[in-house]
Design a protein around this motif. Sequence first.
Motif, PDB file in Angstrom:
ATOM      1  N   GLU A 137      -2.460  -3.312  -0.165  1.00 15.81           N
ATOM      2  CA  GLU A 137      -1.854  -3.678  -1.444  1.00 15.81           C
ATOM      3  C   GLU A 137      -2.930  -3.941  -2.497  1.00 15.81           C
ATOM      4  O   GLU A 137      -2.741  -3.626  -3.677  1.00 15.81           O
ATOM      5  CB  GLU A 137      -0.968  -4.919  -1.259  1.00 15.81           C
ATOM      6  CG  GLU A 137      -0.357  -5.448  -2.541  1.00 15.81           C
ATOM      7  CD  GLU A 137       0.624  -4.492  -3.200  1.00 15.81           C
ATOM      8  OE1 GLU A 137       0.802  -4.600  -4.426  1.00 15.81           O
ATOM      9  OE2 GLU A 137       1.205  -3.634  -2.494  1.00 15.81           O
ATOM     10  N   THR A 138      -4.064  -4.505  -2.088  1.00 16.35           N
ATOM     11  CA  THR A 138      -5.170  -4.727  -3.018  1.00 16.35           C
ATOM     12  C   THR A 138      -5.739  -3.403  -3.524  1.00 16.35           C
ATOM     13  O   THR A 138      -6.047  -3.258  -4.716  1.00 16.35           O
ATOM     14  CB  THR A 138      -6.282  -5.547  -2.332  1.00 16.35           C
ATOM     15  OG1 THR A 138      -5.750  -6.815  -1.939  1.00 16.35           O
ATOM     16  CG2 THR A 138      -7.460  -5.761  -3.274  1.00 16.35           C
ATOM     17  N   MET A 139      -5.863  -2.435  -2.637  1.00 10.89           N
ATOM     18  CA  MET A 139      -6.397  -1.123  -3.035  1.00 10.89           C
ATOM     19  C   MET A 139      -5.395  -0.305  -3.834  1.00 10.89           C
ATOM     20  O   MET A 139      -5.769   0.411  -4.765  1.00 10.89           O
ATOM     21  CB  MET A 139      -6.820  -0.336  -1.782  1.00 10.89           C
ATOM     22  CG  MET A 139      -8.138  -0.772  -1.197  1.00 10.89           C
ATOM     23  SD  MET A 139      -8.645   0.300   0.182  1.00 10.89           S
ATOM     24  CE  MET A 139      -7.730  -0.443   1.527  1.00 10.89           C
ATOM     25  N   PHE A 140      -4.119  -0.409  -3.467  1.00 13.04           N
ATOM     26  CA  PHE A 140      -3.066   0.396  -4.095  1.00 13.04           C
ATOM     27  C   PHE A 140      -1.923  -0.530  -4.529  1.00 13.04           C
ATOM     28  O   PHE A 140      -0.902  -0.623  -3.840  1.00 13.04           O
ATOM     29  CB  PHE A 140      -2.540   1.457  -3.126  1.00 13.04           C
ATOM     30  CG  PHE A 140      -3.593   2.278  -2.453  1.00 13.04           C
ATOM     31  CD1 PHE A 140      -4.243   3.299  -3.135  1.00 13.04           C
ATOM     32  CD2 PHE A 140      -3.955   2.025  -1.137  1.00 13.04           C
ATOM     33  CE1 PHE A 140      -5.233   4.063  -2.514  1.00 13.04           C
ATOM     34  CE2 PHE A 140      -4.927   2.783  -0.498  1.00 13.04           C
ATOM     35  CZ  PHE A 140      -5.568   3.804  -1.199  1.00 13.04           C
ATOM     36  N   PRO A 141      -2.095  -1.250  -5.640  1.00 18.00           N
ATOM     37  CA  PRO A 141      -1.059  -2.214  -6.059  1.00 18.00           C
ATOM     38  C   PRO A 141       0.314  -1.555  -6.186  1.00 18.00           C
ATOM     39  O   PRO A 141       0.459  -0.490  -6.773  1.00 18.00           O
ATOM     40  CB  PRO A 141      -1.574  -2.695  -7.427  1.00 18.00           C
ATOM     41  CG  PRO A 141      -3.060  -2.474  -7.372  1.00 18.00           C
ATOM     42  CD  PRO A 141      -3.246  -1.228  -6.561  1.00 18.00           C
ATOM     43  N   GLY A 142       1.308  -2.205  -5.599  1.00 19.66           N
ATOM     44  CA  GLY A 142       2.668  -1.669  -5.651  1.00 19.66           C
ATOM     45  C   GLY A 142       2.898  -0.471  -4.754  1.00 19.66           C
ATOM     46  O   GLY A 142       3.910   0.232  -4.893  1.00 19.66           O
TER      47      GLY A 142
END
Length: 202
Positions: A137-142
């Motif tokens: 989630e940090t790398m690819f928000p949402g």
Amino acid sequence: LYHHFKVHQGNIQFPDPTPTELLRLYHLSLKDISNHLQDLLIYEASGETFYHWSKNFDDENAKNARLIYRRANAFALFIDCDDLVERKGLAKAEVIAIAEMLSHDLRNRPLIAVWSKADRKSAIHQNIVSSLSDEMETMFPGMKAIEISNLSASDPDDLVHKNNIYVSDWLLEKLNSPAQFQIQDLTPAKNDIFLNFGHHDK
């Protein structure tokens, strides 16, 4: 076909792993609600070539991963639940390394995380599931994530019958959204319809 392959739990036979040097290309021709045909080309390479790519972008064993990353319009990142059960933190580290490579020049291309063999997900240590999900989630928000399986606990089974199809459906919806681009429909201007299609080759 589903009943022919006997995909109820314990009876399915998986194919052999894809050889490292092999790059497969699957072609699907899909009809939309307006009765137009659309071509979808799906790349498949071995997990090992992506592992080499995650360690060293220029590794000679990672050429298929580099080609896919350069040309693909969208990605499905598969997370093998069975591997996370068996190899725990080592398997998680490999998923994170591949995800980091995917994120470095994604250029807003759609990505969906696919927890495969999800019938085994409950056996993964909860700390691994939580930390892996948080880092993704940090790398690819949402980021969109979905669980799939080839082993049916019931009939019908959403993990098998619904979610496998949903992966392609979600990616196609994103690719056809105004923020992306419209997939070329098949009203060919040339004798060879494949000459109508381009790719990300920057």
